[in-house]
Scaffold this motif. Structure first.
Motif, short mmCIF file in Angstrom:
data_model
loop_
_atom_site.label_atom_id
_atom_site.label_comp_id
_atom_site.label_asym_id
_atom_site.label_seq_id
_atom_site.Cartn_x
_atom_site.Cartn_y
_atom_site.Cartn_z
N GLU A 76 0.85 -1.19 0.00
CA GLU A 76 0.00 0.00 0.00
C GLU A 76 0.89 1.25 0.00
N SER A 123 -4.90 11.60 -1.98
CA SER A 123 -6.13 11.72 -1.19
C SER A 123 -7.17 10.68 -1.55
N HIS A 137 -6.49 7.64 -2.48
CA HIS A 137 -5.97 6.32 -2.13
C HIS A 137 -5.65 6.29 -0.64
N PRO A 138 -6.67 6.33 0.21
CA PRO A 138 -6.45 6.42 1.66
C PRO A 138 -5.74 5.19 2.22
N GLY A 139 -5.03 5.40 3.31
CA GLY A 139 -4.35 4.30 3.98
C GLY A 139 -3.04 3.89 3.36
N THR A 140 -2.54 4.69 2.42
CA THR A 140 -1.28 4.36 1.75
C THR A 140 -0.14 5.20 2.31
N THR A 141 1.06 4.68 2.15
CA THR A 141 2.28 5.44 2.42
C THR A 141 2.74 6.06 1.11
N ASP A 189 -9.97 5.34 -6.48
CA ASP A 189 -8.96 4.46 -5.91
C ASP A 189 -8.82 3.22 -6.79
N ARG A 237 -7.23 0.58 -6.47
CA ARG A 237 -7.23 -0.71 -5.78
C ARG A 237 -8.60 -1.37 -5.82
#
Length: 265
Positions: free
Chosen positions: A57, A89, A91-95, A157, A159
């Motif tokens: 992620e 923004s 793609h939340p929860g990503t580094t 997103d 994903r």
């Protein structure tokens, strides 16, 4: 055993699931003159029984300057900085990993076998597109994740339409413009860390520089198709996939790439 999955942008399915109901375009309308992408994203993956994502992620970007650090003029780099922040923004929860030139050179240098040659080639390259091409391959080879060009604008997103067991994902170059060589449109590219296609692609870049140094006219013509500003990286990534997966796999991957809706540039 490797399987292929075609992710259609209006309706899509996989070899193991029926096609779903029509969905929005993956990245918007891709019919403008500057476009290189196609309607079909080609995914290579190895089937697993768990839902843990094999592509980390991580969102990966690069450029001469870190667009996520500092402020930029709205009509200059600020447009790209705003677009990168927007991509993050949705793609939340990503580094997020954004490398500038020094970070790219250091990452290329970290390749255990050909790092010194890659870093030197990067420093010697004047074309920012090729510098970015090499950097993104090294970034994903080392860290894994999803790479986006700074001017690519995903609409949602991604994903949502990439299976958890996917290990490599990219798009095909469009056939709408005859001057474009056949290649993989790596303005969007996702991979698990250490994926062999990325390693082969990095080595293909070194072979390209060797061909230029030897003035290999046939190879230069094959890659550039006589264009004065060729998109070399798309061809070399396709070459790498062909070398790794073989001709039949490449033919299967390219069989659906004839649409006109894939991304906006």
């Amino acid at each position: 055993r490797l399987e292929t999955q075609q992710l259609m942008l209006r309706s899509y399915g996989s070899p193991t699931r029926p096609a779903r109901t029509p969905s929005p375009n993956l990245l918007g309308n891709f019919t403008q003159a500057r476009a290189f992408g196609s309607a079909v994203t080609t995914v290579w993956h190895r089937r697993r029984n768990n839902a843990t994502r094999l592509i980390p992620e991580v969102l990966v970007f690069n450029g001469r300057q870190n667009l996520l650090s500092g402020s930029f003029a709205p009509r200059g780099l600020g447009r790209y900085a705003a677009n990168v922040r927007r991509t993050v923004s949705i793609h939340p929860g990503t580094t997020t990993l954004f490398l500038d030139d020094k970070g790219c050179a250091d990452t290329l240098l970290s390749h255990r076998e050909i790092g010194a040659a890659l870093a030197q080639a990067f420093r010697n390259e004047a074309d920012g597109r090729l510098r970015s091409d090499m950097c993104r391959l090294a970034q994903l080879y080392r860290h894994g994740g999803y790479y986006f060009d700074n001017d690519i604008a995903p609409l949602f997103d991604l994903r949502r339409i990439i299976d958890a067991d996917t290990t490599f994902v990219t798009a095909l170059t469009t056939t709408a413009f005859p001057q474009n060589p056949r290649g993989f449109f790596q303005a969007f590219l996702g991979a698990a860390p250490g994926h062999p296609v990325l390693d082969v692609a990095l080595r293909r870049h070194l072979r390209w520089y060797d061909a230029k140094a030897r003035r290999d006219a046939a190879e230069i013509r094959r890659v550039t198709r006589g264009n004065t500003r060729p998109n070399v990286g798309t061809v070399l990534l396709r070459d790498a996939f062909l070398e790794w997966a073989g001709g039949s796999a490449l033919a299967e991957a390219e069989a659906g790439g004839r649409g006109s809706h894939g991304a906006r540039h």
